[in-house]
Write a protein that holds these residues in place. Structure first.
Motif, mmCIF file in Angstrom:
data_model
loop_
_atom_site.group_PDB
_atom_site.id
_atom_site.type_symbol
_atom_site.label_atom_id
_atom_site.label_comp_id
_atom_site.label_asym_id
_atom_site.label_seq_id
_atom_site.Cartn_x
_atom_site.Cartn_y
_atom_site.Cartn_z
ATOM 1 N N SER A 177 -3.531 45.640 1.116
ATOM 2 C CA SER A 177 -4.256 45.199 2.312
ATOM 3 C C SER A 177 -4.288 46.293 3.362
ATOM 4 C CB SER A 177 -3.609 43.941 2.898
ATOM 5 O OG SER A 177 -3.688 42.889 1.980
ATOM 6 N N SER A 178 -3.186 46.970 3.524
ATOM 7 C CA SER A 178 -3.087 48.047 4.505
ATOM 8 C C SER A 178 -4.009 49.205 4.161
ATOM 9 C CB SER A 178 -1.639 48.534 4.596
ATOM 10 O OG SER A 178 -1.518 49.535 5.563
ATOM 11 N N SER A 179 -4.145 49.490 2.862
ATOM 12 C CA SER A 179 -4.971 50.629 2.441
ATOM 13 C C SER A 179 -6.424 50.243 2.181
ATOM 14 C CB SER A 179 -4.374 51.275 1.193
ATOM 15 O OG SER A 179 -4.440 50.382 0.100
ATOM 16 N N GLY A 180 -6.738 48.953 2.210
ATOM 17 C CA GLY A 180 -8.113 48.514 2.002
ATOM 18 C C GLY A 180 -8.511 48.407 0.540
ATOM 19 N N ASP A 181 -7.546 48.243 -0.339
ATOM 20 C CA ASP A 181 -7.798 48.158 -1.774
ATOM 21 C C ASP A 181 -8.168 46.716 -2.146
ATOM 22 O OD1 ASP A 181 -7.787 48.207 -4.538
ATOM 23 O OD2 ASP A 181 -5.778 49.063 -4.728
ATOM 24 N N LEU A 182 -9.455 46.396 -1.995
ATOM 25 C CA LEU A 182 -9.930 45.025 -2.194
ATOM 26 C C LEU A 182 -9.675 44.517 -3.612
ATOM 27 C CD1 LEU A 182 -11.373 42.544 -1.065
ATOM 28 C CD2 LEU A 182 -13.535 43.610 -1.741
ATOM 29 N N LYS A 183 -9.883 45.355 -4.599
ATOM 30 C CA LYS A 183 -9.688 44.938 -5.998
ATOM 31 C C LYS A 183 -8.248 44.469 -6.225
ATOM 32 C CE LYS A 183 -10.190 46.607 -10.733
ATOM 33 N NZ LYS A 183 -10.529 47.735 -11.588
ATOM 34 N N SER A 184 -7.285 45.237 -5.739
ATOM 35 C CA SER A 184 -5.882 44.857 -5.897
ATOM 36 C C SER A 184 -5.552 43.623 -5.070
ATOM 37 C CB SER A 184 -4.960 46.009 -5.499
ATOM 38 O OG SER A 184 -5.095 47.069 -6.403
ATOM 39 N N VAL A 235 11.640 39.191 -19.687
ATOM 40 C CA VAL A 235 11.765 38.206 -18.605
ATOM 41 C C VAL A 235 12.241 38.887 -17.325
ATOM 42 C CG1 VAL A 235 13.059 36.178 -17.820
ATOM 43 C CG2 VAL A 235 12.072 36.228 -20.118
ATOM 44 N N LEU A 236 13.207 39.783 -17.447
ATOM 45 C CA LEU A 236 13.701 40.498 -16.264
ATOM 46 C C LEU A 236 12.617 41.360 -15.632
ATOM 47 C CD1 LEU A 236 17.299 41.664 -17.225
ATOM 48 C CD2 LEU A 236 16.645 39.997 -15.504
ATOM 49 N N VAL A 237 11.871 42.078 -16.454
ATOM 50 C CA VAL A 237 10.790 42.930 -15.943
ATOM 51 C C VAL A 237 9.730 42.075 -15.274
ATOM 52 C CG1 VAL A 237 8.903 44.459 -16.633
ATOM 53 C CG2 VAL A 237 11.196 44.814 -17.546
ATOM 54 N N PHE A 238 9.357 40.969 -15.910
ATOM 55 C CA PHE A 238 8.355 40.071 -15.343
ATOM 56 C C PHE A 238 8.826 39.527 -13.999
ATOM 57 C CE2 PHE A 238 6.446 35.851 -14.841
ATOM 58 C CZ PHE A 238 5.106 36.209 -14.861
ATOM 59 N N PHE A 239 10.079 39.082 -13.940
ATOM 60 C CA PHE A 239 10.633 38.552 -12.695
ATOM 61 C C PHE A 239 10.627 39.614 -11.602
ATOM 62 C CE2 PHE A 239 14.269 37.718 -9.883
ATOM 63 C CZ PHE A 239 13.895 36.470 -9.408
ATOM 64 N N PHE A 240 11.007 40.841 -11.942
ATOM 65 C CA PHE A 240 11.031 41.932 -10.975
ATOM 66 C C PHE A 240 9.631 42.212 -10.439
ATOM 67 C CE2 PHE A 240 10.825 46.476 -9.914
ATOM 68 C CZ PHE A 240 11.779 46.508 -8.917
ATOM 69 N N LYS A 241 8.656 42.235 -11.328
ATOM 70 C CA LYS A 241 7.283 42.484 -10.898
ATOM 71 C C LYS A 241 6.775 41.367 -9.997
ATOM 72 C CE LYS A 241 5.674 45.528 -14.533
ATOM 73 N NZ LYS A 241 4.740 45.704 -15.652
ATOM 74 N N MET A 242 7.119 40.128 -10.321
ATOM 75 C CA MET A 242 6.688 39.003 -9.495
ATOM 76 C C MET A 242 7.305 39.075 -8.101
ATOM 77 S SD MET A 242 4.474 37.266 -11.075
ATOM 78 C CE MET A 242 4.371 35.770 -10.118
ATOM 79 N N LYS A 243 8.536 39.543 -8.012
ATOM 80 C CA LYS A 243 9.191 39.667 -6.711
ATOM 81 C C LYS A 243 8.513 40.732 -5.849
ATOM 82 C CE LYS A 243 12.841 37.963 -5.722
ATOM 83 N NZ LYS A 243 13.116 36.841 -4.881
ATOM 84 N N LYS A 244 7.877 41.713 -6.467
ATOM 85 C CA LYS A 244 7.249 42.807 -5.747
ATOM 86 C C LYS A 244 5.816 42.497 -5.319
ATOM 87 C CE LYS A 244 10.421 45.988 -5.762
ATOM 88 N NZ LYS A 244 10.928 46.523 -4.529
ATOM 89 N N LYS A 245 5.237 41.404 -5.779
ATOM 90 C CA LYS A 245 3.836 41.106 -5.478
ATOM 91 C C LYS A 245 3.532 41.022 -3.975
ATOM 92 C CE LYS A 245 2.081 39.187 -9.729
ATOM 93 N NZ LYS A 245 1.889 40.466 -10.302
ATOM 94 N N PRO A 246 4.348 40.328 -3.176
ATOM 95 C CA PRO A 246 4.021 40.292 -1.747
ATOM 96 C C PRO A 246 3.990 41.686 -1.124
ATOM 97 C CG PRO A 246 5.628 38.606 -2.273
ATOM 98 C CD PRO A 246 5.489 39.479 -3.486
ATOM 99 N N GLU A 247 4.921 42.526 -1.511
ATOM 100 C CA GLU A 247 4.947 43.892 -0.989
ATOM 101 C C GLU A 247 3.700 44.652 -1.440
ATOM 102 O OE1 GLU A 247 7.542 47.699 -2.080
ATOM 103 O OE2 GLU A 247 8.717 46.070 -1.203
ATOM 104 N N ALA A 248 3.323 44.465 -2.690
ATOM 105 C CA ALA A 248 2.139 45.139 -3.227
ATOM 106 C C ALA A 248 0.874 44.622 -2.546
ATOM 107 C CB ALA A 248 2.061 44.936 -4.733
ATOM 108 N N LEU A 249 0.823 43.335 -2.252
ATOM 109 C CA LEU A 249 -0.325 42.768 -1.546
ATOM 110 C C LEU A 249 -0.434 43.369 -0.155
ATOM 111 C CD1 LEU A 249 -2.684 40.803 -1.159
ATOM 112 C CD2 LEU A 249 -1.009 39.062 -0.512
ATOM 113 N N ARG A 250 0.685 43.485 0.533
ATOM 114 C CA ARG A 250 0.653 44.088 1.876
ATOM 115 C C ARG A 250 0.197 45.544 1.809
ATOM 116 N NH1 ARG A 250 5.424 41.121 2.227
ATOM 117 N NH2 ARG A 250 6.686 42.998 1.947
ATOM 118 N N GLU A 251 0.687 46.275 0.813
ATOM 119 C CA GLU A 251 0.283 47.675 0.634
ATOM 120 C C GLU A 251 -1.213 47.784 0.376
ATOM 121 O OE1 GLU A 251 2.070 50.396 -2.392
ATOM 122 O OE2 GLU A 251 3.928 49.757 -1.411
#
Length: 142
Positions: free
Chosen positions: A35-42, A17-33
């Motif tokens: 988007s910035s690099s042009g990684d459409l699949k991600s 649960v802790l790992v899942f919660f941590f990963k979910m908190k990082k999603k917006p940052e990962a989406l921005r990353e």
């Protein structure tokens, strides 16, 4: 012995649960990353996680759409627009995705954002609109 196994199982569940919660908190940052690099699949993967991450802003106020627009990643811009990214969302300086696309000279991104309904009259905190920025930067073809 059986009690110890149950406790370990509970500890593992809690850890999961802790790992899942941590990963979910990082999603917006990962989406921005992505988007910035042009990684459409991600980008598509993070968009599918829910609309609440699409317009999340970094500490500077940048969104996934602003970053994709700065770098001219048209496929990512299209995916974010299709997912209902806020075209009027601005960073801390008041710059929208359209303004950033103009500022970086990404003509195709400008056209795509305008065709999606981006407002060219929204100004930055300094009162500069994308049209004024284009004129000042000598980008009269935008």
């Amino acid at each position: 012995m059986k009690k110890e196994k149950k406790e370990r199982k509970t500890d593992r569940s809690f850890y999961f649960v802790l790992v899942f919660f941590f990963k979910m908190k990082k999603k917006p940052e990962a989406l921005r990353e992505a988007s910035s690099s042009g990684d459409l699949k991600s980008v598509k993967k993070y968009i599918s996680c829910g609309s609440d991450v699409i317009d999340d802003q970094s500490t500077s106020g940048a969104t996934a759409l602003i970053l994709a627009s700065a770098n001219g990643h048209l496929d990512v811009i299209s995916a974010l627009i299709s997912a209902k990214a806020d075209l009027r969302r601005a960073d801390k300086t008041g710059a929208t995705a359209l303004f950033v696309a103009v500022d970086h000279g990404n003509r195709a991104a400008v056209d795509l954002l305008l065709s999606a309904g981006a407002d060219a009259t929204v100004s930055t905190n300094d009162g500069v609109t994308p049209l004024i920025a284009a004129a000042v930067l000598g980008r009269t073809d935008m």
